[in-house]
Write a protein that holds these residues in place. Structure first.
Motif, mmCIF file in Angstrom:
data_model
loop_
_atom_site.group_PDB
_atom_site.id
_atom_site.type_symbol
_atom_site.label_atom_id
_atom_site.label_comp_id
_atom_site.label_asym_id
_atom_site.label_seq_id
_atom_site.Cartn_x
_atom_site.Cartn_y
_atom_site.Cartn_z
ATOM 1 N N UNK A 1 6.128 10.304 -21.975
ATOM 2 C CA UNK A 1 5.484 11.305 -22.811
ATOM 3 C C UNK A 1 4.663 10.653 -23.936
ATOM 4 N N UNK A 2 5.186 9.597 -24.536
ATOM 5 C CA UNK A 2 4.495 8.925 -25.629
ATOM 6 C C UNK A 2 3.166 8.333 -25.149
ATOM 7 N N UNK A 3 3.180 7.793 -23.931
ATOM 8 C CA UNK A 3 1.952 7.219 -23.358
ATOM 9 C C UNK A 3 0.862 8.281 -23.227
ATOM 10 N N UNK A 4 1.208 9.429 -22.633
ATOM 11 C CA UNK A 4 0.197 10.459 -22.387
ATOM 12 C C UNK A 4 -0.320 11.064 -23.690
ATOM 13 N N UNK A 5 0.556 11.185 -24.693
ATOM 14 C CA UNK A 5 0.096 11.647 -25.997
ATOM 15 C C UNK A 5 -0.934 10.672 -26.570
ATOM 16 N N UNK B 1 -0.549 21.154 -25.926
ATOM 17 C CA UNK B 1 0.620 21.386 -25.075
ATOM 18 C C UNK B 1 0.499 20.536 -23.819
ATOM 19 N N UNK B 2 1.622 20.002 -23.362
ATOM 20 C CA UNK B 2 1.656 19.256 -22.110
ATOM 21 C C UNK B 2 2.468 20.059 -21.101
ATOM 22 N N UNK B 3 1.906 20.166 -19.887
ATOM 23 C CA UNK B 3 2.584 20.972 -18.867
ATOM 24 C C UNK B 3 2.417 20.304 -17.511
ATOM 25 N N UNK B 4 3.471 20.272 -16.741
ATOM 26 C CA UNK B 4 3.421 19.644 -15.418
ATOM 27 C C UNK B 4 3.250 20.691 -14.328
ATOM 28 N N UNK C 1 -2.727 19.944 -21.626
ATOM 29 C CA UNK C 1 -2.924 18.849 -20.668
ATOM 30 C C UNK C 1 -1.972 19.085 -19.502
ATOM 31 N N UNK C 2 -2.534 19.163 -18.300
ATOM 32 C CA UNK C 2 -1.744 19.369 -17.092
ATOM 33 C C UNK C 2 -1.570 18.031 -16.369
ATOM 34 N N UNK C 3 -0.372 17.791 -15.848
ATOM 35 C CA UNK C 3 -0.073 16.553 -15.139
ATOM 36 C C UNK C 3 0.431 16.873 -13.738
ATOM 37 N N UNK C 4 0.060 16.029 -12.786
ATOM 38 C CA UNK C 4 0.483 16.273 -11.405
ATOM 39 C C UNK C 4 1.794 15.571 -11.080
ATOM 40 N N UNK C 5 2.407 14.927 -12.062
ATOM 41 C CA UNK C 5 3.620 14.154 -11.806
ATOM 42 C C UNK C 5 4.615 14.387 -12.935
ATOM 43 N N UNK D 1 4.350 3.648 -12.929
ATOM 44 C CA UNK D 1 5.364 4.442 -13.641
ATOM 45 C C UNK D 1 5.834 3.729 -14.905
ATOM 46 N N UNK D 2 5.468 2.461 -15.058
ATOM 47 C CA UNK D 2 5.818 1.725 -16.265
ATOM 48 C C UNK D 2 4.603 1.685 -17.179
ATOM 49 N N UNK D 3 4.568 2.600 -18.098
ATOM 50 C CA UNK D 3 3.419 2.761 -18.966
ATOM 51 C C UNK D 3 3.789 2.435 -20.402
ATOM 52 N N UNK D 4 2.898 1.727 -21.083
ATOM 53 C CA UNK D 4 3.124 1.393 -22.476
ATOM 54 C C UNK D 4 2.096 2.105 -23.338
ATOM 55 N N UNK D 5 2.559 2.729 -24.424
ATOM 56 C CA UNK D 5 1.663 3.520 -25.257
ATOM 57 C C UNK D 5 0.573 2.679 -25.892
#
Length: 539
Positions: free
Chosen positions: A123-127, A142-145, A111-115, A45-49
């Protein structure tokens, strides 16, 4: 709804496997055409871009089964959506992960996310991850969970095990219209291969024993589909995809191969391959067997497993070649040409169409009338072939005429040049008469329809195919012909390949009476959906 998108799975794999159908069902409500799935389990859960790149996932039983679950579920859950499980980060070689960069065939729209919790804080990481990995601009996507899924449920722990990988892996198949079973087979090959995956694609006589072989895609098209799949899901490995005309292909010519992937029904083939390799002094291949995928949507006359044969059967009664507008004939009555080789069942199919409401013009019967005494055709035939072809009553003796033309192709063409225009003229008169009687669909039944060029008289053409062996059997039983005589008659007619190439709709009477009836009813129903408005309004 979006046409294409990416699904990133970050939950623990046992949890994902427990919920895979639910996840795909939700994805199918958002994406209509193409879905790419990236597996990145146990994501922190600790992600760095700055480090938004692939996470190395070692190949083990659970991750392999998740890939299989996704494809298996897609066969029933996602309908016509094309799914690709991306495998570039799933390997036992971390160096392969660094080499991977996807070049997806479809433009990512969502982009679909399961979490949802992760995305809200990262959000910055996934972008950045999407930009780094898929050469896509995060600003335009678009990002959608996918929410409301119970990921907190308890999941029984399963025994997990490391899976060995190989430098060189080989597998083979028909790969007609890539389906879930094909994708599992190819996916397993991609997972196991560290350097190169070799794939043999069946061609020629190897396909003749398949159901409806005439409808199998061209070899080049099937090879391109396999290449596209490999380059999409695991672009960092090389591939060699070649046509094969026997069960061995490269397996007995390439000594560097190490593993062969087979399905449960072809496992025996792996043993036979190794016997041949032993004769040549080649290294024995490890045989990796995968299970068949059950098709829970299969019909009564389809295979229980997901198969190309079932997909080809589903094409029967549908439009396989575009229907071109024919402006040279009126829209009503709508003329439906029905043709096929001898003993293909076209007459029985036309009788079914009559019961459904169509009128029928039988060109074979008109052919008998084309040169009866007193007609223009009679005078032309007698003047061309002489009075020696006449019976005592002055009518043309068909047996005597046949003895002349069947032994001389030039004379046969001459007879056709006289008779075919007469048949066409009489058929046109019958169609016109049916139109005045209020019939809106008229079937033009003619074995010679394509050879005579009468497709120009029709709004669309339906072809009846039957395996040559079945046609021979029918002629032996019905006409008491020898196999040699039957084959000679069959070769005089239109081939199944030509029917598939030129007809708009294909039917097959090879199986039970009820299945032929289902095909005709399906084709009739679909016909009414595409009828021109003036004709459709009368139904």
């Amino acid at each position: 709804m979006f046409e294409s998108g990416l699904l990133i799975l970050t939950r623990p794999i046992p949890v994902l496997r427990k919920n895979v159908q639910d996840i795909l069902s939700r994805a199918a409500k958002i994406i209509s055409s193409t879905l790419y799935v990236h597996i990145q389990p146990n994501q922190s859960t600790k992600l760095e871009s700055d480090s938004a790149r692939f996470q190395f996932v070692p190949l083990d039983k659970n991750v392999r089964m998740l890939m299989t679950d996704i494809y298996s579920s897609s066969a029933s859950v996602c309908g016509n959506m094309d799914i690709y499980v991306l495998l570039g980060n799933i390997t036992n070689s971390q160096s392969l992960v660094a080499k991977c960069h996807y070049n997806l065939r479809s433009k990512l729209e969502v982009v679909l996310l399961d979490n949802s919790d992760q995305f809200s804080v990262n959000e910055q990481y996934f972008n950045k991850f999407v930009q780094n990995t898929f050469q896509a601009s995060g600003n335009n996507i678009k990002f959608q969970c996918i929410s409301d899924i119970d990921f907190t449920q308890q999941v029984d722990s399963e025994e997990n095990s490391h899976i060995q990988t190989y430098r060189q892996v080989v597998l083979g198949g028909t790969f007609d219209r890539l389906h879930a079973g094909h994708k599992i087979l190819l996916g397993e090959g991609c997972l196991l291969a560290e350097e190169r995956l070799t794939v043999g694609v069946t061609t020629g006589d190897m396909n003749l024993k398949k159901s409806l072989p005439e409808l199998i895609q061209p070899t080049t098209e099937r090879i391109n589909s396999v290449v596209d799949f490999i380059e999409t899901v695991k672009p960092q490995i090389s591939h060699r995809v070649v046509p094969i005309s026997d069960m061995f292909g490269p397996t007995i010519t390439d000594p560097d191969l190490q593993c062969i992937v087979v399905s449960a029904e072809t496992a025996k083939g792996g043993e036979i391959v190794n016997q041949e390799r032993q004769k040549k002094g080649f290294q024995q291949l490890d045989v990796y067997t995968i299970d068949l995928v059950q098709d829970i949507c299969h019909g009564q006359y389809e295979e229980v497993k997901v198969s190309s044969s079932s997909l080809r059967k589903r094409l029967l009664g549908t439009v396989i070649n575009p229907i071109k507008e024919n402006r040279n004939i009126p829209s009503s009555p709508y003329i439906l040409g029905v043709t096929g080789g001898i003993a293909s069942g076209k007459s029985a199919i036309c009788k079914r169409l009559e019961k459904l409401g169509a009128a029928t013009v039988d060109c074979d019967k008109l052919g008998h009338q084309a040169y009866v005494k007193g007609t223009p055709g009679y005078d032309k035939v007698v003047s061309t072939f002489g009075t020696g072809i006449l019976s005592e009553d002055g009518e043309v003796n068909r047996r005597a005429l046949g003895a002349i033309v069947f032994s001389d192709e030039t004379k046969m063409q001459t007879l056709n040049g006289i008779v075919w225009p007469e048949i066409a003229r009489m058929a046109t008169e019958e169609i016109r008469q049916y139109g005045t009687e209020g019939k809106t669909i008229v079937v033009l039944e003619a074995a010679i329809l394509l050879k005579a060029g009468w497709e120009d008289m029709c709004h669309e053409v339906w072809g009846c195919v039957i395996p040559v062996g079945e046609a021979v059997k029918r002629l032996e039983e019905r006409n008491h012909l020898s196999e040699e005589e039957a084959l000679k008659r069959i070769k005089l007619g239109v081939s199944n390949e030509e029917l598939v190439k030129k007809c708009n709709v294909i039917l097959c009477s090879q199986w039970e009476y009820e299945y032929t009836q289902q095909q005709v009813e399906k084709a009739w129903h679909l016909l009414h959906e595409r009828l021109p408005s003036p004709v459709k309004s009368q139904y």
